[in-house]
Write a protein that holds these residues in place. Sequence first.
Motif, mmCIF file in Angstrom:
data_model
loop_
_atom_site.group_PDB
_atom_site.id
_atom_site.type_symbol
_atom_site.label_atom_id
_atom_site.label_comp_id
_atom_site.label_asym_id
_atom_site.label_seq_id
_atom_site.Cartn_x
_atom_site.Cartn_y
_atom_site.Cartn_z
ATOM 1 N N GLY A 125 0.812 -1.209 0.000
ATOM 2 C CA GLY A 125 0.000 0.000 0.000
ATOM 3 C C GLY A 125 0.844 1.256 0.000
ATOM 4 O O GLY A 125 0.513 2.237 -0.683
ATOM 5 N N LEU A 126 1.952 1.248 0.743
ATOM 6 C CA LEU A 126 2.846 2.402 0.772
ATOM 7 C C LEU A 126 3.480 2.658 -0.590
ATOM 8 O O LEU A 126 3.624 3.806 -1.017
ATOM 9 C CB LEU A 126 3.954 2.180 1.807
ATOM 10 N N ILE A 127 3.860 1.580 -1.256
ATOM 11 C CA ILE A 127 4.525 1.716 -2.553
ATOM 12 C C ILE A 127 3.610 2.394 -3.556
ATOM 13 O O ILE A 127 4.010 3.333 -4.254
ATOM 14 C CB ILE A 127 4.977 0.342 -3.074
ATOM 15 N N THR A 128 2.358 1.937 -3.627
ATOM 16 C CA THR A 128 1.425 2.535 -4.573
ATOM 17 C C THR A 128 0.917 3.889 -4.073
ATOM 18 O O THR A 128 0.551 4.752 -4.876
ATOM 19 C CB THR A 128 0.231 1.595 -4.833
ATOM 20 N N PHE A 129 0.896 4.082 -2.772
ATOM 21 C CA PHE A 129 0.517 5.380 -2.208
ATOM 22 C C PHE A 129 1.466 6.460 -2.692
ATOM 23 O O PHE A 129 1.068 7.579 -3.007
ATOM 24 C CB PHE A 129 0.548 5.310 -0.682
ATOM 25 N N ASN A 130 2.754 6.106 -2.766
ATOM 26 C CA ASN A 130 3.761 7.046 -3.226
ATOM 27 C C ASN A 130 4.014 6.955 -4.723
ATOM 28 O O ASN A 130 4.841 7.681 -5.252
ATOM 29 C CB ASN A 130 5.092 6.818 -2.488
ATOM 30 N N GLY A 131 3.306 6.034 -5.379
ATOM 31 C CA GLY A 131 3.516 5.898 -6.814
ATOM 32 C C GLY A 131 3.159 7.162 -7.562
ATOM 33 O O GLY A 131 3.751 7.489 -8.580
ATOM 34 N N ASP A 132 2.176 7.904 -7.034
ATOM 35 C CA ASP A 132 1.848 9.211 -7.596
ATOM 36 C C ASP A 132 2.084 10.267 -6.536
ATOM 37 O O ASP A 132 1.363 11.240 -6.415
ATOM 38 C CB ASP A 132 0.388 9.240 -8.066
ATOM 39 N N LEU A 133 3.132 10.031 -5.721
ATOM 40 C CA LEU A 133 3.462 10.907 -4.611
ATOM 41 C C LEU A 133 2.296 11.041 -3.649
ATOM 42 O O LEU A 133 2.147 12.041 -2.966
ATOM 43 C CB LEU A 133 3.881 12.295 -5.121
ATOM 44 N N ASP A 148 -2.854 10.507 -13.346
ATOM 45 C CA ASP A 148 -3.641 9.281 -13.357
ATOM 46 C C ASP A 148 -3.822 8.796 -11.922
ATOM 47 O O ASP A 148 -2.830 8.525 -11.240
ATOM 48 C CB ASP A 148 -2.918 8.220 -14.190
ATOM 49 N N PRO A 149 -5.077 8.685 -11.443
ATOM 50 C CA PRO A 149 -5.300 8.252 -10.058
ATOM 51 C C PRO A 149 -5.174 6.747 -9.874
ATOM 52 O O PRO A 149 -5.561 6.221 -8.829
ATOM 53 C CB PRO A 149 -6.728 8.727 -9.788
ATOM 54 N N LYS A 150 -4.647 6.042 -10.864
ATOM 55 C CA LYS A 150 -4.547 4.584 -10.799
ATOM 56 C C LYS A 150 -3.776 4.128 -9.555
ATOM 57 O O LYS A 150 -4.193 3.211 -8.853
ATOM 58 C CB LYS A 150 -3.869 4.058 -12.061
ATOM 59 N N SER A 151 -2.643 4.753 -9.273
ATOM 60 C CA SER A 151 -1.842 4.357 -8.109
ATOM 61 C C SER A 151 -2.603 4.562 -6.814
ATOM 62 O O SER A 151 -2.542 3.727 -5.904
ATOM 63 C CB SER A 151 -0.531 5.146 -8.082
ATOM 64 N N ALA A 152 -3.323 5.674 -6.723
ATOM 65 C CA ALA A 152 -4.093 5.944 -5.507
ATOM 66 C C ALA A 152 -5.189 4.906 -5.311
ATOM 67 O O ALA A 152 -5.451 4.473 -4.182
ATOM 68 C CB ALA A 152 -4.695 7.347 -5.562
ATOM 69 N N ARG A 153 -5.834 4.505 -6.394
ATOM 70 C CA ARG A 153 -6.885 3.483 -6.278
ATOM 71 C C ARG A 153 -6.289 2.138 -5.866
ATOM 72 O O ARG A 153 -6.873 1.405 -5.062
ATOM 73 C CB ARG A 153 -7.631 3.362 -7.606
ATOM 74 N N GLU A 154 -5.134 1.800 -6.430
ATOM 75 C CA GLU A 154 -4.473 0.550 -6.049
ATOM 76 C C GLU A 154 -4.070 0.587 -4.579
ATOM 77 O O GLU A 154 -4.220 -0.409 -3.858
ATOM 78 C CB GLU A 154 -3.251 0.318 -6.930
ATOM 79 N N TYR A 181 -7.343 9.645 3.768
ATOM 80 C CA TYR A 181 -6.678 10.615 2.896
ATOM 81 C C TYR A 181 -6.921 10.285 1.425
ATOM 82 O O TYR A 181 -7.210 11.168 0.609
ATOM 83 C CB TYR A 181 -5.175 10.636 3.184
ATOM 84 N N LEU A 182 -6.808 9.002 1.084
ATOM 85 C CA LEU A 182 -6.979 8.596 -0.306
ATOM 86 C C LEU A 182 -8.408 8.836 -0.792
ATOM 87 O O LEU A 182 -8.621 9.226 -1.952
ATOM 88 C CB LEU A 182 -6.597 7.123 -0.471
#
Length: 274
Positions: A125-133, A148-154, A181-182
Amino acid sequence: MSSRPRPGSWRLPIRRMTMVLAVALATGCSLLPEQIDMTAGWSASKLYSEAKSAMNDNNWEEAVKYFQKLESRYPYGRYAQQAQMEVAYAHWKEGDSASALAACDRFIKLHPNHPHVDYMYYLKGLITFNGDLGFMGYLNTQDQTERDPKSARESFDTFKELVQRFPNSKYTPDAIQRLNYLVNALAAHEVHVARYYLKRGAYVASANRSQYAIKQYPNTPAQEEALFILVAAYDKMGMEALRADAERVMRLNYPNSVYYTQGLEKKKPWWQVF
């Protein structure tokens, strides 16, 4: 009178040299010195210790190499499992998110009942949370609709699974905060797109996006702006009945909204407080 080489006489030595090189390559490049592996003969504990030491020095690439050697030479036991977990973290810190996610997924698949598998969900979850900062990239001047909100959704899906499967995990409280937050970030993204459409005269698309944000992300800070955009879109389309209904709902829930006086040029978005 000096003799001159006959045409083509130089080709034979070159052909022989080519054959010699081909034979050398076929036999494992025996003409080149062999690279010595300094870790040969190291125990699992020694490899793990050196890998952790490299991590302490922020030498993530070196740590990954040690962990990979450890798992390759000692594929069974606690050191191998720990190496699989640590290598995911090292990849992430190294900046290789794709390899980090692959390592997390691999561990979860191989050890679904491991006592620390909750950590792997948290790390994923942390990795994808930071995938789009983590949507913190919104703090710069780039248009949010380009993101692209894809990382946030993941990230949201992963943290949600962590919370549902491991409610008593020590990582769950932080995961819940990140989920909140997400949700706000995803709602803000939808509303921003709705505002983008409104400013460009795509009123149907704007209304649809606002409605989606209202239904999918209730009780978020973006709801207020979503309602205001919905009212504006209906007004532009001349849909008086729908406009009146949307405005009535907004007046009821946000009687003192700043949008009534400032329009869409209101105070800073919610995410800028972060």
